[in-house]
Design a protein around this motif. Structure first.
Motif, mmCIF file in Angstrom:
data_model
loop_
_atom_site.group_PDB
_atom_site.id
_atom_site.type_symbol
_atom_site.label_atom_id
_atom_site.label_comp_id
_atom_site.label_asym_id
_atom_site.label_seq_id
_atom_site.Cartn_x
_atom_site.Cartn_y
_atom_site.Cartn_z
ATOM 1 N N MET A 204 0.867 -1.195 -0.011
ATOM 2 C CA MET A 204 0.248 0.093 0.431
ATOM 3 C C MET A 204 0.762 1.708 0.074
ATOM 4 N N MET A 205 2.301 1.733 0.399
ATOM 5 C CA MET A 205 2.961 2.382 0.519
ATOM 6 C C MET A 205 3.455 2.773 -0.694
ATOM 7 N N ARG A 206 4.152 1.632 -1.446
ATOM 8 C CA ARG A 206 4.728 1.888 -2.513
ATOM 9 C C ARG A 206 2.971 2.197 -3.178
ATOM 10 N N ILE A 207 2.197 1.600 -3.503
ATOM 11 C CA ILE A 207 1.133 2.160 -4.344
ATOM 12 C C ILE A 207 0.907 3.825 -4.243
ATOM 13 N N LYS A 208 0.642 4.655 -2.485
ATOM 14 C CA LYS A 208 0.694 5.600 -2.387
ATOM 15 C C LYS A 208 1.672 6.448 -2.895
ATOM 16 N N GLY A 209 3.229 5.586 -2.911
ATOM 17 C CA GLY A 209 4.283 6.106 -2.726
ATOM 18 C C GLY A 209 3.988 6.614 -5.079
ATOM 19 N N ALA A 210 3.562 5.770 -5.264
ATOM 20 C CA ALA A 210 3.602 6.181 -6.412
ATOM 21 C C ALA A 210 2.106 6.931 -7.120
ATOM 22 N N GLU A 211 1.633 7.257 -6.382
ATOM 23 C CA GLU A 211 0.533 8.011 -6.961
ATOM 24 C C GLU A 211 -0.449 7.905 -7.411
ATOM 25 N N SER A 212 -0.932 6.540 -7.457
ATOM 26 C CA SER A 212 -1.529 5.235 -8.308
ATOM 27 C C SER A 212 -2.711 6.571 -8.511
ATOM 28 N N PHE A 213 -3.529 5.721 -9.324
ATOM 29 C CA PHE A 213 -4.716 6.018 -9.469
ATOM 30 C C PHE A 213 -5.374 5.409 -8.343
ATOM 31 N N LEU A 214 -4.598 4.196 -8.311
ATOM 32 C CA LEU A 214 -5.799 3.185 -7.717
ATOM 33 C C LEU A 214 -5.901 4.036 -5.880
ATOM 34 N N VAL A 215 -4.801 4.682 -5.255
ATOM 35 C CA VAL A 215 -5.101 5.739 -3.906
ATOM 36 C C VAL A 215 -6.016 6.885 -4.201
#
Ligand SMILES: N[C@@H](CCC(=O)N[C@@H](CS)C(=O)NCC(=O)O)C(=O)O
Length: 216
Positions: A204-215
């Protein structure tokens, strides 16, 4: 076989394939975690590709998860492959088939826009449909005998379950063969024990760090 050492990155699905195999075969092993965003010098010296997994065994270095797993399977009988050479070759082909799906998951995680994410999903859906059609035996890929193909796809199902749980994105929806396969694999002890503590938080941290559309 001397005790091998696996070099890992905590959320790498390819490493996870080797961990599952090591656990399936009850092989005693050491594991060292590195941070791929700042790989240590010793790792870069060791790894010809700069990628994990790397397996150090008997003073030698192996890389590429499929090759590592083939080696471990061969030196720790009984093999998890079918005996018949043609069936074995077909199994290897399907193992290979699953690899791009890991790339799709990674791209999806990193997609900044919904549109970019939708493109990745469109492509992944085609591959998932193909896999759903071919997976006719139960419970495992080859029927009763758990095999290398099952191991190769397990980390993918772990990630698809994560997407469903946290983002309501269900890529197995309507794919009943894959859903049943996933349910079996996610309940298997070696698969459950193949993820590190805090795995979902790290992802989740990785996804947030990537500013993914998912978050967003
Ligand atoms: N084909 C390789 C893929 C391994 C791979 O892509 N590992 C990723 C982490 S999950 C990696 O080390 N990436 C670092 C890089 O590309 O520099 C395998 O199956 O071992």
């Amino acid at each position: 076989m001397a005790k091998p050492r696996l070099i890992s990155f905590k959320i790498c699905p390819f490493v996870q394939r080797s961990v599952i195999l090591l656990k399936e075969k009850n092989i005693d092993f050491d594991i060292a975690y590195i941070d791929l965003s700042e790989p240590p010098e010793w790792f870069l010296t060791l790894s010809p590709t700069g990628k994990v997994p790397v397996l150090e065994v008997e003073g030698k270095v192996l890389f590429e998860s499929a090759i590592i797993n083939e080696y471990l399977d061969e030196v720790n009988p009984p093999s998890l492959h079918p005996d018949d050479p043609l069936e074995k070759a077909q199994n290897r082909a399907w193992m290979e088939f699953t690899s791009p799906l890991y790339m799709a998951f990674f791209k999806l995680m990193m997609s900044k826009t919904k549109e970019a994410g939708a493109e990745v999903i469109l492509e992944a859906n085609k591959q998932l449909d193909t896999l759903d059609k071919i997976k006719i035996q139960t419970p495992w890929f080859n029927g009763e005998k758990f095999s290398m193909v099952d191991i190769s796809v397990a980390p993918l199902f772990v990630r698809l379950a994560f997407l469903k749980k946290h983002f309501g994105l269900d890529l197995l929806d309507g794919r009943t063969n894959l859903q049943a396969w996933s349910d079996k694999l996610l309940a298997r002890e070696t698969v459950i024990n193949s993820v590190v503590e805090g795995f979902e938080d790290i992802l989740m941290m990785r996804i947030k760090g990537a500013e993914s559309f998912l978050v967003k």
